[in-house]
Write a protein that holds these residues in place. Structure first.
Motif, PDB file in Angstrom:
ATOM      1  N   GLU A 111      26.574  -7.410 -28.055  1.00 43.30           N
ATOM      2  CA  GLU A 111      26.604  -8.763 -28.612  1.00 43.30           C
ATOM      3  C   GLU A 111      28.003  -9.364 -28.532  1.00 43.30           C
ATOM      4  O   GLU A 111      28.160 -10.567 -28.326  1.00 43.30           O
ATOM      5  N   ASN A 112      29.026  -8.531 -28.694  1.00 42.91           N
ATOM      6  CA  ASN A 112      30.404  -9.020 -28.571  1.00 42.91           C
ATOM      7  C   ASN A 112      30.657  -9.611 -27.190  1.00 42.91           C
ATOM      8  O   ASN A 112      31.320 -10.641 -27.054  1.00 42.91           O
ATOM      9  N   ASN A 113      30.143  -8.938 -26.162  1.00 39.85           N
ATOM     10  CA  ASN A 113      30.299  -9.445 -24.800  1.00 39.85           C
ATOM     11  C   ASN A 113      29.660 -10.820 -24.649  1.00 39.85           C
ATOM     12  O   ASN A 113      30.266 -11.751 -24.105  1.00 39.85           O
ATOM     13  N   ILE A 114      28.438 -10.931 -25.122  1.00 42.40           N
ATOM     14  CA  ILE A 114      27.683 -12.186 -24.977  1.00 42.40           C
ATOM     15  C   ILE A 114      28.371 -13.322 -25.719  1.00 42.40           C
ATOM     16  O   ILE A 114      28.545 -14.427 -25.188  1.00 42.40           O
ATOM     17  N   HIS A 115      28.780 -13.056 -26.952  1.00 44.31           N
ATOM     18  CA  HIS A 115      29.455 -14.085 -27.745  1.00 44.31           C
ATOM     19  C   HIS A 115      30.795 -14.472 -27.126  1.00 44.31           C
ATOM     20  O   HIS A 115      31.169 -15.655 -27.128  1.00 44.31           O
ATOM     21  N   THR A 157      21.332  -4.255 -17.429  1.00 41.11           N
ATOM     22  CA  THR A 157      21.390  -4.992 -18.695  1.00 41.11           C
ATOM     23  C   THR A 157      22.627  -5.884 -18.741  1.00 41.11           C
ATOM     24  O   THR A 157      22.549  -7.053 -19.146  1.00 41.11           O
ATOM     25  N   MET A 158      23.767  -5.349 -18.322  1.00 37.66           N
ATOM     26  CA  MET A 158      24.999  -6.129 -18.366  1.00 37.66           C
ATOM     27  C   MET A 158      24.945  -7.308 -17.401  1.00 37.66           C
ATOM     28  O   MET A 158      25.398  -8.410 -17.720  1.00 37.66           O
ATOM     29  N   GLU A 159      24.370  -7.082 -16.231  1.00 33.52           N
ATOM     30  CA  GLU A 159      24.217  -8.178 -15.269  1.00 33.52           C
ATOM     31  C   GLU A 159      23.301  -9.258 -15.834  1.00 33.52           C
ATOM     32  O   GLU A 159      23.573 -10.455 -15.698  1.00 33.52           O
ATOM     33  N   GLN A 160      22.211  -8.844 -16.466  1.00 38.28           N
ATOM     34  CA  GLN A 160      21.283  -9.813 -17.037  1.00 38.28           C
ATOM     35  C   GLN A 160      21.930 -10.588 -18.178  1.00 38.28           C
ATOM     36  O   GLN A 160      21.775 -11.804 -18.296  1.00 38.28           O
ATOM     37  N   ASP A 161      22.688  -9.889 -19.017  1.00 41.55           N
ATOM     38  CA  ASP A 161      23.334 -10.532 -20.162  1.00 41.55           C
ATOM     39  C   ASP A 161      24.421 -11.516 -19.735  1.00 41.55           C
ATOM     40  O   ASP A 161      24.551 -12.603 -20.321  1.00 41.55           O
TER      41      ASP A 161
END
Length: 201
Positions: A111-115, A157-161
């Motif tokens: 979530e930290n990455n996305i935010h 997952t990381m690519e999708q996020d």
């Protein structure tokens, strides 16, 4: 925007490393600095804080050689990842020419990455920059932790996020071991130079 001095035939390019707090931005710069220390005259400038390793920025100039007769100098900066330092992050992004987003591969940092990416987009919009049309490289850092038993996110997952919309070049990496750290910065520099090449007329 790159600073172009037509009298001295010099171009100054600003690359900024962004991402969540403790994701490895400063470690990236420290590794790069250690690899090319013999080629530069100045030191990194780092301001430490209690909650984050870097409050303001690490500064690293080095010569890249000439492009179209212009000598190119790159400045590498990091920004603080903690939410409370957003004003500082926005300030450091002023005049940015290219960005490396250092994502944390640990599962509990998803979530930290996305935010952090959403915050970056917002800060770039403040300077009328569309991240989809800007030199941008993704680095999925801390991949080495998987071998130590630390739960890490799978690359899909990381690519999708983070990269489903941007389709940016991405690297798996470990800033601690140096894996793909140099490859990341080289790609960031080349991508940025392609974007500003038309200005060197």
């Amino acid at each position: 925007m790159a600073f172009i001095n037509t009298k001295t035939k010099e171009v100054q390019v600003k690359l900024v490393y962004v991402g969540p707090g403790r994701g490895g931005k400063t470690t990236n710069l420290e590794y790069i600095f250690s690899r090319i220390r013999h080629r530069i005259q100045s030191d990194m400038v780092s301001i430490k804080t209690q909650g984050d390793r870097t409050l303001f920025f690490d500064f690293l100039p080095f010569e890249l050689g000439a492009i179209k007769g212009y000598n190119v100098k790159t400045q590498l900066y990091t920004v603080p990842g903690q939410v409370k330092y957003n004003a500082t992050r926005k300030l450091v992004l002023k005049g940015v020419d290219g960005i490396v987003f250092v994502a944390d591969s640990m599962v509990d940092r998803r979530e930290n990455n996305i935010h952090s990416l959403e915050n970056l987009k917002e800060n770039l919009r403040f300077y009328d920059i569309d991240i989809c049309d800007f030199p941008f490289i993704l680095q999925y850092n801390k991949r080495d932790l998987g071998a130590q038993g630390v739960p890490i996110l799978d690359l899909e997952t990381m690519e999708q996020d983070l990269n489903a919309e941007l389709k940016a070049p991405s690297f798996t990496a470990s800033a601690v071991t140096g894996e793909n750290v140099i490859a990341t910065v080289k790609r960031a520099i080349s991508t940025t130079m392609v974007a500003i090449r038309e200005k060197l007329l």
